[in-house]
Write a protein that holds these residues in place. Structure first.
Motif, PDB file in Angstrom:
ATOM      1  N   LYS A  31      -1.867  -2.412  -9.374  1.00  0.00           N
ATOM      2  CA  LYS A  31      -1.147  -1.613  -8.371  1.00  0.00           C
ATOM      3  C   LYS A  31      -1.764  -0.222  -8.232  1.00  0.00           C
ATOM      4  O   LYS A  31      -1.884   0.313  -7.128  1.00  0.00           O
ATOM      5  CB  LYS A  31       0.336  -1.484  -8.714  1.00  0.00           C
ATOM      6  CG  LYS A  31       1.055  -0.658  -7.646  1.00  0.00           C
ATOM      7  CD  LYS A  31       2.515  -0.519  -7.852  1.00  0.00           C
ATOM      8  CE  LYS A  31       3.074   0.300  -6.677  1.00  0.00           C
ATOM      9  NZ  LYS A  31       4.307   0.926  -6.959  1.00  0.00           N
ATOM     10  N   GLN A  77      -4.916  -0.600  -6.277  1.00  0.00           N
ATOM     11  CA  GLN A  77      -4.572  -0.962  -4.901  1.00  0.00           C
ATOM     12  C   GLN A  77      -4.068   0.260  -4.137  1.00  0.00           C
ATOM     13  O   GLN A  77      -4.388   0.456  -2.973  1.00  0.00           O
ATOM     14  CB  GLN A  77      -3.497  -2.049  -4.935  1.00  0.00           C
ATOM     15  CG  GLN A  77      -3.162  -2.638  -3.594  1.00  0.00           C
ATOM     16  CD  GLN A  77      -2.144  -3.763  -3.715  1.00  0.00           C
ATOM     17  OE1 GLN A  77      -1.244  -3.715  -4.554  1.00  0.00           O
ATOM     18  NE2 GLN A  77      -2.282  -4.775  -2.878  1.00  0.00           N
ATOM     19  N   THR A  78      -3.280   1.095  -4.800  1.00  0.00           N
ATOM     20  CA  THR A  78      -2.684   2.268  -4.159  1.00  0.00           C
ATOM     21  C   THR A  78      -3.648   3.445  -4.075  1.00  0.00           C
ATOM     22  O   THR A  78      -3.726   4.117  -3.046  1.00  0.00           O
ATOM     23  CB  THR A  78      -1.414   2.709  -4.924  1.00  0.00           C
ATOM     24  OG1 THR A  78      -0.517   1.606  -5.000  1.00  0.00           O
ATOM     25  CG2 THR A  78      -0.722   3.875  -4.238  1.00  0.00           C
TER      26      THR A  78
END
Length: 94
Positions: free
Chosen positions: A41, A44-45
């Motif tokens: 995450k 991805q962020t």
């Protein structure tokens, strides 16, 4: 150790702790990550980190990944992951 030396040591310790104060959120260009988020995450962020370091700490079975973000004109941060989860967000001195 005299009182003056003790006061100086306490002041230096407090300043060091404040400079490396842990935070619970990290804001990057594409969003916010927080304690407990996965490495997937985070990438991805926030995109790929500037650097990833792997360190052993505390015992042979404790492995941490340190994701470095920022630097240059922005404030540098290290995101500390243990077991693939974000456990600490540390602002680094400029």
């Amino acid at each position: 150790m005299n009182d003056r030396t003790l006061v100086l040591l306490v002041a230096v310790s407090c300043a060091t702790a404040a400079a490396h104060a842990a935070e619970s959120l990290y804001r990057c260009k594409s969003g916010i990550v927080s304690i407990g988020d996965s490495g997937f995450k985070i990438r991805q962020t926030c995109g790929e980190p500037n650097d990833i370091a792997t360190v052993s700490g505390g015992g042979a079975d404790v492995v941490e990944e340190l994701y470095s973000y920022g630097g240059g004109s922005s404030i540098p941060y290290v995101l500390r992951l243990r077991g693939g989860k974000l456990v600490a967000i540390e602002r680094q001195p400029h």
